[in-house]
Design an enzyme around this catalytic site. Structure first.
Site, mmCIF file in Angstrom:
data_model
loop_
_atom_site.group_PDB
_atom_site.id
_atom_site.type_symbol
_atom_site.label_atom_id
_atom_site.label_comp_id
_atom_site.label_asym_id
_atom_site.label_seq_id
_atom_site.Cartn_x
_atom_site.Cartn_y
_atom_site.Cartn_z
ATOM 1 N N VAL A 245 -26.846 8.045 -21.750
ATOM 2 C CA VAL A 245 -25.737 8.876 -22.211
ATOM 3 C C VAL A 245 -24.874 9.307 -21.026
ATOM 4 O O VAL A 245 -25.363 9.874 -20.052
ATOM 5 C CB VAL A 245 -26.264 10.119 -22.968
ATOM 6 C CG1 VAL A 245 -25.105 11.037 -23.355
ATOM 7 C CG2 VAL A 245 -27.042 9.692 -24.204
ATOM 8 N N CYS B 82 -34.976 8.362 -28.038
ATOM 9 C CA CYS B 82 -34.489 9.592 -27.399
ATOM 10 C C CYS B 82 -35.402 10.766 -27.747
ATOM 11 O O CYS B 82 -35.594 11.088 -28.925
ATOM 12 C CB CYS B 82 -33.062 9.903 -27.846
ATOM 13 S SG CYS B 82 -32.392 11.390 -27.048
ATOM 14 N N GLU C 230 -33.670 5.406 -14.642
ATOM 15 C CA GLU C 230 -33.680 6.298 -13.464
ATOM 16 C C GLU C 230 -33.615 5.507 -12.163
ATOM 17 O O GLU C 230 -32.868 5.852 -11.247
ATOM 18 C CB GLU C 230 -34.944 7.157 -13.490
ATOM 19 C CG GLU C 230 -34.906 8.370 -12.574
ATOM 20 C CD GLU C 230 -34.290 9.587 -13.232
ATOM 21 O OE1 GLU C 230 -33.791 10.450 -12.498
ATOM 22 O OE2 GLU C 230 -34.291 9.674 -14.469
#
Length: 475
Positions: free
Chosen positions: A25, A108, A233
């Site tokens: 996002v 999510c 990440e």
């Protein structure tokens, strides 16, 4: 041309992609996808898009997908969050001409997903998911894929994956963490779950979790047998991860900013990416953190990045021979490298295992350390205090316990006062509620003679009437 499925779709449409950039996002926007593709990414996902908003809002579609057709940005998978089969398919039909597949977000774990009832919070609703995937598989011209999180039990995770495959899912991404594993409680992703899913289904599987460098990618493929590996990440802190390189941060920061000048995106995305890229350097030169947070233009963000580069070059010039990186880092802070998210303090394991994030924050409440969110609030308002003993005391509502209105005639909070005043047709000037006054005015208005009656025409010679001469002339 018939729609390709399963392994044929992965090998021909996706080019047998093994290095995948995750949907993130406000982070996997076009500029970042192009940067990642230049450095080894073979497949990218859009940020998660909200299906209902995508259907009803043309501007949302334009900003997030229709803004610019970029041949370099393929293959591309568009990800939606949704909880209604019809809405999901409507959104997918609007997007399918701009991508190679449509992905349903079932991974999510954030609170916003819980409130909106989507993402990982649908993983127990197998009948609904079956209908969503089945309808999309029937109606779309492109394949439908899914990204999931695992259950604690491997057997249940395998059955979950098989159900999605049977419904029509053509590619499955498995994040090896449960929906409870997030933030400081993320822990390690379970490759055993991913391996079990890969063995149990006959469609391509991507693995997600524990990917910080190219060695992790190769090890994950070898240990689990998956077709590809997705990074989120790790990619944000080192977009050259799939190349197996760890370049100087400013090299990738400058390249990213150049791409943004060609393919503009919201400044919030740029700022977030620079914070990730420069994360370790900003721990050393903390005064520049606030400057980066306050930038209002792209050029201002670029100026802070240039200043960080100069500071790093000064640090390099002062570096002593044989000096090792500080803070337990594998490389010096000016080198792109993984960020290891800190977990709960070791003491929590002795006190019954993992606890909630709120419990961990409360535990640290007695120390001088504030959470990042509270530090931001204190920057905006230096006089703000988080000491519970210094919080103002409020008189409580007689009914619900919320703070009561100081001038409420019933000694209630506004919500309770409104209900009582309405029920009793009473006024409360303290809360600005005037039910009694309005009722009296309404009754008085209904009892008064109508002011809208048309006046009766007066006769000739009477006040307001026509003069006799004029009247006789008209006759």
């Amino acid at each position: 041309m018939p729609k390709l499925q399963g392994f044929e779709f992965w090998s021909r449409t996706l080019g047998g992609a093994r290095h995948v950039v995750a949907p993130m996002v406000d982070q996997s926007e076009l500029a970042w996808r192009l940067l990642s593709r230049r450095h080894g990414a073979q497949l990218c996902y859009t940020p998660m898009l909200h299906a209902q908003v995508f259907v009803r809002d043309a501007n949302y579609r334009k900003e997030n997908l229709y803004c610019e057709v970029c041949p370099e940005d393929r293959p591309l998978i568009v990800q939606f969050c949704a909880n209604d089969p019809e809405v999901f398919v409507q959104a997918a039909l609007l997007a399918q001409d701009y991508c190679d597949a449509i992905d349903l977000n079932l991974g999510c774990p954030q609170m916003i997903a819980k409130r909106g009832h989507y993402g990982a919070f649908l993983q127990e609703e197998w009948d609904l998911l079956r209908r969503m995937i089945l309808l999309a598989h029937e109606k779309l011209a492109v394949p439908v894929t899914c990204k999931i999180r695992v259950f604690p039990e491997i057997d249940k995770t395998v059955k979950y994956a098989q159900m999605l495959e049977k419904a029509g899912c053509q590619l499955l991404t498995v994040h090896g963490r449960t929906k409870e594993q997030k933030g400081p409680l993320s822990g390690t992703a379970s490759w055993e779950h991913i391996k079990a899913v890969r063995k149990a289904v006959a469609i391509p599987v991507f693995a997600n979790g524990n990917i910080q460098c190219l060695r992790d990618v190769e090890r994950c493929i070898r240990d689990t047998g998956v077709q590809g590996v997705m990074s989120a990440e790790g990619n944000l802190h080192n977009p050259a991860l799939f190349e197996g390189r760890s370049p100087a941060v400013w090299e990738l920061a400058e390249e990213y900013l150049d791409i943004v000048r060609q393919h503009p995106c919201p400044l919030s995305c740029v700022r977030a990416h620079l914070f990730k890229l420069w994360h370790h350097t900003l721990q050393v030169h903390q005064q520049l953190r606030e400057e980066l947070a306050k930038v209002k233009t792209l050029e201002a963000a670029a100026a802070v990045s240039r200043e960080l580069k100069l500071r790093c070059q000064e640090d390099i010039s002062r570096q002593k021979e044989g000096e090792k990186p500080s803070g337990g880092l594998p490389f010096f802070h000016w080198i792109c490298q993984p960020y290891l998210r800190p977990g709960p303090r070791e003491g929590s394991k002795e006190n019954g295992g993992a606890r909630s994030k709120r419990a961990l924050e409360e535990e640290e409440g007695g120390t001088d350390v504030l959470s990042k969110n509270k530090q931001k609030k204190q920057l905006r308002n230096p006089h703000k205090t988080f000491d519970p003993s210094l919080k103002p005391k409020y008189a409580k509502c007689d009914q619900c316990g919320n703070p009561k209105g100081n001038r409420c005639v019933f000694n209630l909070c506004r919500g309770c006062c409104k209900k009582r005043a309405f029920r009793e047709a009473a006024d409360c000037p303290g809360h600005g509620l005037l039910f009694k006054t309005k009722l009296e005015k309404s009754l008085a208005w209904k009892g008064a003679p109508s002011r809208l009656q048309e006046p009766q025409p007066a006769g000739p010679g009477e006040p307001g009437g026509l003069p006799e001469v004029v009247g006789s002339a008209l006759a």
